[in-house]
Write an enzyme that holds these catalytic residues in place. Structure first.
Site, PDB file in Angstrom:
ATOM      1  N   TYR A 123       0.825  -1.246   0.081  1.00  8.93           N
ATOM      2  CA  TYR A 123       0.007   0.054   0.147  1.00  8.93           C
ATOM      3  C   TYR A 123       0.821   1.097   0.084  1.00  8.93           C
ATOM      4  CZ  TYR A 123      -3.879  -3.021   1.318  1.00  8.93           C
ATOM      5  OH  TYR A 123      -4.763  -4.131   1.556  1.00  8.93           O
ATOM      6  N   HIS A 132       0.049 -11.844   1.910  1.00  5.86           N
ATOM      7  CA  HIS A 132      -0.920 -10.818   1.055  1.00  5.86           C
ATOM      8  C   HIS A 132      -1.266 -11.840  -0.299  1.00  5.86           C
ATOM      9  CE1 HIS A 132      -1.720  -6.524   0.022  1.00  5.86           C
ATOM     10  NE2 HIS A 132      -2.744  -7.406   0.075  1.00  5.86           N
TER      11      HIS A 132
END
Length: 267
Positions: A40, A98
């Site tokens: 991110y 992830h």
């Protein structure tokens, strides 16, 4: 050890000061679960917001995720140390893989061993996975043992109810964390959702969040607006009836939004 709150503040797509302000506002409003990820690019802003909030670190459940280019033994632990530095914290409450790798460029046994190692060192309180199929979750449990994986974070919303994955997680006592609960706003326009909202004098978003909670899904919507952050928190007081829940159950339509080219072959 701190339990994972059912509602968190997500930070996907939030950058720079926008990410900082969103997390700071969320914490000021009473959120105690913050979700970020290495990819991110906002861990530093999230960490600074936590520092500036004045909320005790041990009152916050903080999640981050290791990106696919850091899964190898040579890079995994160093990437976690970097996340800790950016987040200005000595530990992460929940560390996730992830995405699983589509190929075996790094074997799952290797990166899950690294995940367990950072937990054993005390850098991480809980470990989990994200975007794992049932076969991958079963493989991960075979590697780590039952009870090690806290959650599988997957896309879940009324248009993608992911029932096979949910069933598999529950069989193994793995919590389901549903991301994108509003499907980028698509489900908020749904006539059924809006009708239920009108019936309860609630917002469409509150109906979705109540549905998530009543299905025992943790969820992490992101918002930059104070009113939306407040409204999402207030959804905790809304209880849908059996008719509402049955109506939303009919909305499933395999409407998947998170499907990059490196995604697994979904269940």
């Amino acid at each position: 050890m701190l339990q994972m709150p059912m509602l968190g503040a997500g930070t996907f797509r939030l950058k720079d000061d926008v990410a900082y302000q969103s997390v700071l506002t969320a914490l000021e409003l009473g959120y105690r679960h913050i979700d970020t990820a290495q990819i991110y690019g906002n861990e530093a802003e999230v960490g600074q917001a936590i520092q500036d909030s004045g909320v005790a670190r041990d009152a916050i459940f903080l999640t981050t995720k290791v990106w696919i280019d850091k899964l190898a033994k040579a890079t995994f632990a160093a990437s976690v140390e970097e996340s800790l530095e950016k987040l200005q914290t000595e530990y992460i409450d929940l560390l996730l893989i992830h995405w699983p790798l589509k190929n075996d460029a790094v074997p799952m046994a290797e990166y899950l061993a690294e995940l367990k190692a950072v937990k054993d060192k005390g850098l991480v309180k809980h470990i989990g996975v994200s975007n794992f199929t049932n076969a991958q979750l079963e493989q991960a449990i075979a590697i780590l043992g039952e009870g090690e994986i806290l959650t599988n974070q997957v896309e879940v919303h009324p248009y993608l109810q992911n029932r096979k994955v949910v069933a598999c997680c529950r069989t193994h006592g793995v919590m389901v964390t549903g991301y994108m609960p509003f499907a980028y706003g698509d489900v908020l326009k749904d006539a059924v959702i809006q009708g239920i909202a009108a019936k309860h004098t609630a917002t469409a978003a509150q109906v979705v969040l109540a549905w998530m909670r009543q299905n025992d899904f943790v969820t992490i919507p992101s918002s930059t607006k104070v009113a939306n952050l407040e409204s999402n928190l207030a959804a905790a007081t809304l209880t849908l009836d059996a008719e509402d829940m049955a109506s939303i159950a009919t909305l499933d339509r395999d409407h998947r939004l998170a499907n990059p080219d490196f995604a697994p072959d979904w269940d």
